[in-house]
Design a protein around this motif. Sequence first.
Motif: not given
Length: 300
Positions: A38-60
């Motif tokens: 996705l070319d567009h960047a959104f302020t406050g949103a970070v592109k990550e790979k699935l294996d990089e995600v810290d699921f322990s932080n996720m509210d949803a």
Amino acid sequence: MLTGMQIAVIGGDARQLEIIRKLTELDARLSLIGFEQLDHAFTGAVKEKLDEVDFSNMDALILPVPGTNLEGHVETIFSNEKVILTAEMLMKTPDHCTIYSGISNAYLNGITKEAKRQLVQLFERDDVAIYNSIPTVEGTIMMAIQHTDFTIHGSNITVLGLGRVGMSVARTFQALGAKVKVGARKSEHLARITEMALTPFHLNDLEKEVKDTDILINTIPLLIVSASVISKMPAHTLIIDLASKPGGTDFRYAEKRGIKALLAPGLPGIVAPKTAGQILANVLAQLLQDDLGKRKGIIK
Ligand code: NAP
């Protein structure tokens, strides 16, 4: 506002962009998984790979409309990454983490149950289904125009079902000047059809009622437009089947009889992905704000 909320948006199509836009506007922090192209960047949103995600932080976690397939694969049009959601990932999330998708299946039900996380299916909600009926009807009109050589105005339209989609279809085709009759099985639906100044009939009489139909629009998700119903239709009848796959039409027999029958799934995402995305974004924003409010003790 969603200040302080950490949300993962996992896969999806153009509709997800409206969700990302809305949630970042509301100040949520987003992890975008399956969006690296996705070319567009959104302020406050970070592109990550699935294996990089810290699921322990996720509210949803927000999944695309179909959720996952039966192997856990999450469809994404903005990535070549293979995104598979597992129960182990969900188990790493905090207890309050809610999973949102449009619909679900045995796999997604299974992993959310195993991880003891709440799954919200947005398409089960009346408000989403009613809002979605608007682009669905517009797509139905488009198909009716594309596949006939007569006007909708003045033609005989038979609508099957008076649910959220059926009611919007019937009303809109009536407003375009068609002669609309609606088939239902409940007496309160027959009463409502009469109140709407449409012609009601009981589904038991379907075979008799299709004899003068120019366009039949089905919204009932079971095989109702059977071979024996199709055999009573005029040869020029167009069938538009809106019911979820595999639809409610005997397509094999329609083809054999030379009657054009079209299964038309997912019209909102096809004819109005922006609106379809906004419908989901608005409902999600409300649900997430309610969830945050409850956890902060604002809403009792
Ligand atoms: P809904 O509100 O549940 O309406 C379903 C209708 O089917 C109701 O009138 C219901 O009548 C009738 N029905 C169900 N089972 C029946 C049976 N055994 N015999 C007779 N009538 C029966 O659903 P909806 O939101 O209108 O959606 C209708 C279908 O369209 C669903 O399959 C949905 O997935 C699909 N859909 C497709 C699109 C698209 O783009 N093509 C978009 C949105 C939705 P009763 O009340 O008598 O059961």
